[in-house]
Design a protein around this motif. Structure first.
Motif, PDB file in Angstrom:
ATOM      1  N   ALA A 160       0.767  -1.233   0.089  1.00 41.01           N
ATOM      2  CA  ALA A 160       0.155   0.011   0.121  1.00 41.01           C
ATOM      3  C   ALA A 160       0.888   1.311   0.145  1.00 41.01           C
ATOM      4  N   PRO A 161       0.480   2.010  -0.839  1.00 43.55           N
ATOM      5  CA  PRO A 161       1.402   3.446  -0.734  1.00 43.55           C
ATOM      6  C   PRO A 161       1.273   4.131   0.654  1.00 43.55           C
ATOM      7  N   ASP A 162       2.770   4.430   0.910  1.00 47.65           N
ATOM      8  CA  ASP A 162       3.074   4.950   2.169  1.00 47.65           C
ATOM      9  C   ASP A 162       4.296   5.846   2.087  1.00 47.65           C
ATOM     10  N   THR A 163       3.823   7.330   2.409  1.00 44.66           N
ATOM     11  CA  THR A 163       4.700   8.148   2.294  1.00 44.66           C
ATOM     12  C   THR A 163       5.897   8.442   3.471  1.00 44.66           C
ATOM     13  N   ASN A 164       5.817   7.598   4.290  1.00 43.48           N
ATOM     14  CA  ASN A 164       6.923   7.468   5.212  1.00 43.48           C
ATOM     15  C   ASN A 164       8.067   6.857   4.538  1.00 43.48           C
ATOM     16  N   TYR A 165       7.954   6.272   3.292  1.00 44.93           N
ATOM     17  CA  TYR A 165       9.069   5.731   2.639  1.00 44.93           C
ATOM     18  C   TYR A 165       9.187   6.669   1.463  1.00 44.93           C
ATOM     19  N   ILE A 166       8.901   7.735   1.553  1.00 44.41           N
ATOM     20  CA  ILE A 166       9.583   8.877   0.701  1.00 44.41           C
ATOM     21  C   ILE A 166      10.254   9.459   1.594  1.00 44.41           C
ATOM     22  N   VAL A 167      12.070   9.601   1.179  1.00 48.88           N
ATOM     23  CA  VAL A 167      12.695  10.330   2.143  1.00 48.88           C
ATOM     24  C   VAL A 167      13.630  11.357   1.164  1.00 48.88           C
ATOM     25  N   ARG A 168      14.077  12.431   1.943  1.00 47.20           N
ATOM     26  CA  ARG A 168      15.101  13.294   1.454  1.00 47.20           C
ATOM     27  C   ARG A 168      16.583  12.753   1.898  1.00 47.20           C
ATOM     28  N   ALA A 169      17.362  12.621   0.726  1.00 48.54           N
ATOM     29  CA  ALA A 169      18.600  12.049   1.146  1.00 48.54           C
ATOM     30  C   ALA A 169      19.710  13.154   0.725  1.00 48.54           C
ATOM     31  N   ARG A 170      20.914  13.138   1.282  1.00 48.98           N
ATOM     32  CA  ARG A 170      21.910  14.118   0.998  1.00 48.98           C
ATOM     33  C   ARG A 170      22.874  13.126   0.268  1.00 48.98           C
ATOM     34  N   LYS A 174      22.679   9.671   1.704  1.00 49.26           N
ATOM     35  CA  LYS A 174      22.491   9.441   3.308  1.00 49.26           C
ATOM     36  C   LYS A 174      21.353  10.143   3.664  1.00 49.26           C
ATOM     37  N   PHE A 175      20.462   9.105   4.414  1.00 46.71           N
ATOM     38  CA  PHE A 175      19.302   9.556   4.735  1.00 46.71           C
ATOM     39  C   PHE A 175      18.816   9.045   6.124  1.00 46.71           C
ATOM     40  N   THR A 176      17.620   9.345   6.513  1.00 42.47           N
ATOM     41  CA  THR A 176      16.994   8.875   7.771  1.00 42.47           C
ATOM     42  C   THR A 176      15.548   8.298   7.468  1.00 42.47           C
ATOM     43  N   LEU A 177      15.393   6.753   7.859  1.00 48.39           N
ATOM     44  CA  LEU A 177      14.278   6.109   7.742  1.00 48.39           C
ATOM     45  C   LEU A 177      13.762   5.616   9.101  1.00 48.39           C
ATOM     46  N   ASN A 178      12.689   5.966   9.406  1.00 49.20           N
ATOM     47  CA  ASN A 178      12.017   5.416  10.662  1.00 49.20           C
ATOM     48  C   ASN A 178      13.027   5.512  11.948  1.00 49.20           C
ATOM     49  N   GLY A 179      13.413   6.622  12.016  1.00 52.31           N
ATOM     50  CA  GLY A 179      14.480   7.223  12.959  1.00 52.31           C
ATOM     51  C   GLY A 179      15.899   6.224  13.002  1.00 52.31           C
ATOM     52  N   LYS A 180      16.340   6.044  11.756  1.00 51.97           N
ATOM     53  CA  LYS A 180      17.575   5.294  11.838  1.00 51.97           C
ATOM     54  C   LYS A 180      18.325   5.737  10.499  1.00 51.97           C
ATOM     55  N   ASN A 181      19.633   5.882  10.832  1.00 51.69           N
ATOM     56  CA  ASN A 181      20.402   6.403   9.572  1.00 51.69           C
ATOM     57  C   ASN A 181      20.839   5.357   8.640  1.00 51.69           C
ATOM     58  N   PHE A 182      20.904   5.700   7.478  1.00 57.02           N
ATOM     59  CA  PHE A 182      21.264   4.487   6.140  1.00 57.02           C
ATOM     60  C   PHE A 182      22.164   5.195   5.112  1.00 57.02           C
ATOM     61  N   GLU A 183      22.842   4.658   4.489  1.00 58.77           N
ATOM     62  CA  GLU A 183      23.642   5.232   3.330  1.00 58.77           C
ATOM     63  C   GLU A 183      23.457   3.991   2.120  1.00 58.77           C
ATOM     64  N   LEU A 184      23.393   4.605   1.029  1.00 60.37           N
ATOM     65  CA  LEU A 184      23.456   3.625  -0.256  1.00 60.37           C
ATOM     66  C   LEU A 184      24.148   4.262  -1.297  1.00 60.37           C
ATOM     67  N   GLN A 185      25.073   3.404  -1.949  1.00 62.76           N
ATOM     68  CA  GLN A 185      25.689   3.977  -3.147  1.00 62.76           C
ATOM     69  C   GLN A 185      24.727   4.076  -4.468  1.00 62.76           C
ATOM     70  N   VAL A 186      24.902   5.205  -5.116  1.00 63.53           N
ATOM     71  CA  VAL A 186      24.016   5.366  -6.242  1.00 63.53           C
ATOM     72  C   VAL A 186      25.140   4.987  -7.512  1.00 63.53           C
ATOM     73  N   TYR A 187      24.597   4.501  -8.870  1.00 60.87           N
ATOM     74  CA  TYR A 187      25.606   4.257  -9.684  1.00 60.87           C
ATOM     75  C   TYR A 187      25.151   4.799 -11.096  1.00 60.87           C
ATOM     76  N   GLN A 188      26.214   5.094 -11.968  1.00 54.84           N
ATOM     77  CA  GLN A 188      26.057   5.659 -13.320  1.00 54.84           C
ATOM     78  C   GLN A 188      26.805   4.717 -14.228  1.00 54.84           C
ATOM     79  N   ASN A 189      25.857   4.282 -15.368  1.00 53.23           N
ATOM     80  CA  ASN A 189      26.548   3.426 -16.398  1.00 53.23           C
ATOM     81  C   ASN A 189      27.294   4.260 -17.386  1.00 53.23           C
ATOM     82  N   GLU A 190      28.732   3.743 -17.594  1.00 49.97           N
ATOM     83  CA  GLU A 190      29.275   4.595 -18.842  1.00 49.97           C
ATOM     84  C   GLU A 190      28.598   4.598 -20.044  1.00 49.97           C
ATOM     85  N   GLU A 191      28.148   3.356 -20.518  1.00 51.60           N
ATOM     86  CA  GLU A 191      27.399   3.353 -21.682  1.00 51.60           C
ATOM     87  C   GLU A 191      26.298   4.321 -21.898  1.00 51.60           C
TER      88      GLU A 191
END
Length: 216
Positions: free
Chosen positions: A77-87, A116-133
Motif C-alpha cells: 500500500a502507498p506509504d509516504t513514510n517511505y519517501i525520504v530526502r537524502a543528502r 545518506k538519509f534517515t528512515l524510521n529514526g535510523k540513519n542509512f547510506e546507499l551507493q548510487v551508480y551511473q553506467n558508462e554506456e
C-alpha cells in the motif's frame, strides 16, 4: 487488492481534479493535507503505469504465457513514510568497476555518489551508480541507478533485491521514493540479465513499499 488500488486511483485523481488550479494557493491549514494527497496520487499513478507497461507486449518483460492472463502486479500500500530526502555526497574520483549480473557477464558502472538519509529514526547510506554506456544515450545523461536489498527479501519481496531509477539533482539533495521500487526483469523472464545488488547496498530494515515478489 488490485481492484481496490485502481478504485483509489480514480477517486484520488477525481478529488484532486475538483480542486482545480487553486490547490497550491489555498489557506495554510489545507496545505499539508493536499501535499500528502498529491504524493499518494503520484504513487498510485506510478503503479497504474507500471501495470499498463506489463500488459503492453512491446514493453512487458513477461513471456506471452504469463502476460495473456496478467491482471496487475502486487504492491505494498502507498506509504509516504517511505519517501525520504537524502543528502547526495558525490564521488567524482571513483573509478569504474564491473558489477556482476545474473547472466554472468559484467556491467561497467561508476559510483556516482553516496546517499545518506534517515528512515524510521535510523540513519542509512546507499551507493548510487551511473553506467558508462547508458549515460551517452539521449535521455539518460542524468540517469542514476539505485539497486538495494532489505529485510523483506525472500519473504514479501524478491530475494535478490529491487531497483530504483533516479535523476541527478541540481543541488545536494535527492528524493528517494521507495514506493517506486521495482523488481529486476529477470524475475519475470530468464532471457534478461540483471545487475546483482552490491552487498554495500543492503539495508538492515524492512522496506514495506514498492513492488512485492512475483508469483507465477
Amino acid at each position: 487488492m488490485r481492484i481496490h488500488i485502481l478504485a483509489t486511483v480514480f477517486l484520488v485523481l477525481f478529488l484532486i481534479g475538483c480542486k482545480g488550479e487553486k490547490k497550491y494557493h489555498d489557506e495554510q491549514k489545507d496545505v499539508q493535507v493536499e501535499v500528502v494527497t498529491d504524493k499518494i496520487a503520484d504513487i498510485l499513478k506510478f503503479q497504474h503505469q507500471l501495470n499498463e507497461d506489463f500488459k503492453d507486449p512491446d514493453k512487458s518483460p513477461l513471456p506471452d504465457r504469463y502476460r495473456k492472463d496478467f491482471e496487475g502486479l502486487d504492491f505494498f500500500a502507498p506509504d509516504t513514510n517511505y519517501i525520504v530526502r537524502a543528502r547526495l555526497v558525490r564521488t567524482p574520483s571513483a573509478l569504474p568497476f564491473l558489477m556482476s549480473t545474473t547472466g554472468g557477464e559484467k556491467s561497467k558502472e561508476m559510483v556516482y555518489g553516496v546517499l545518506k538519509f534517515t528512515l524510521n529514526g535510523k540513519n542509512f547510506e546507499l551507493q548510487v551508480y551511473q553506467n558508462e554506456e547508458l549515460m551517452l544515450e539521449d535521455g539518460y545523461e542524468d540517469y542514476l541507478f539505485l539497486p538495494f536489498s532489505d529485510l523483506t527479501n525472500g519473504n514479501e519481496t524478491y530475494e535478490g533485491g529491487r531497483y530504483l531509477d533516479l535523476r541527478i539533482p541540481e543541488g545536494e539533495e535527492i528524493t528517494i521514493d521507495f514506493n517506486r521500487a521495482y523488481n529486476p526483469y529477470c524475475v519475470y523472464n530468464k532471457k534478461y540479465s540483471c545487475p546483482i545488488v552490491p552487498p554495500v547496498n543492503n539495508l538492515k530494515t524492512k522496506i514495506l513499499a514498492g513492488v512485492k515478489k512475483f508469483d507465477k
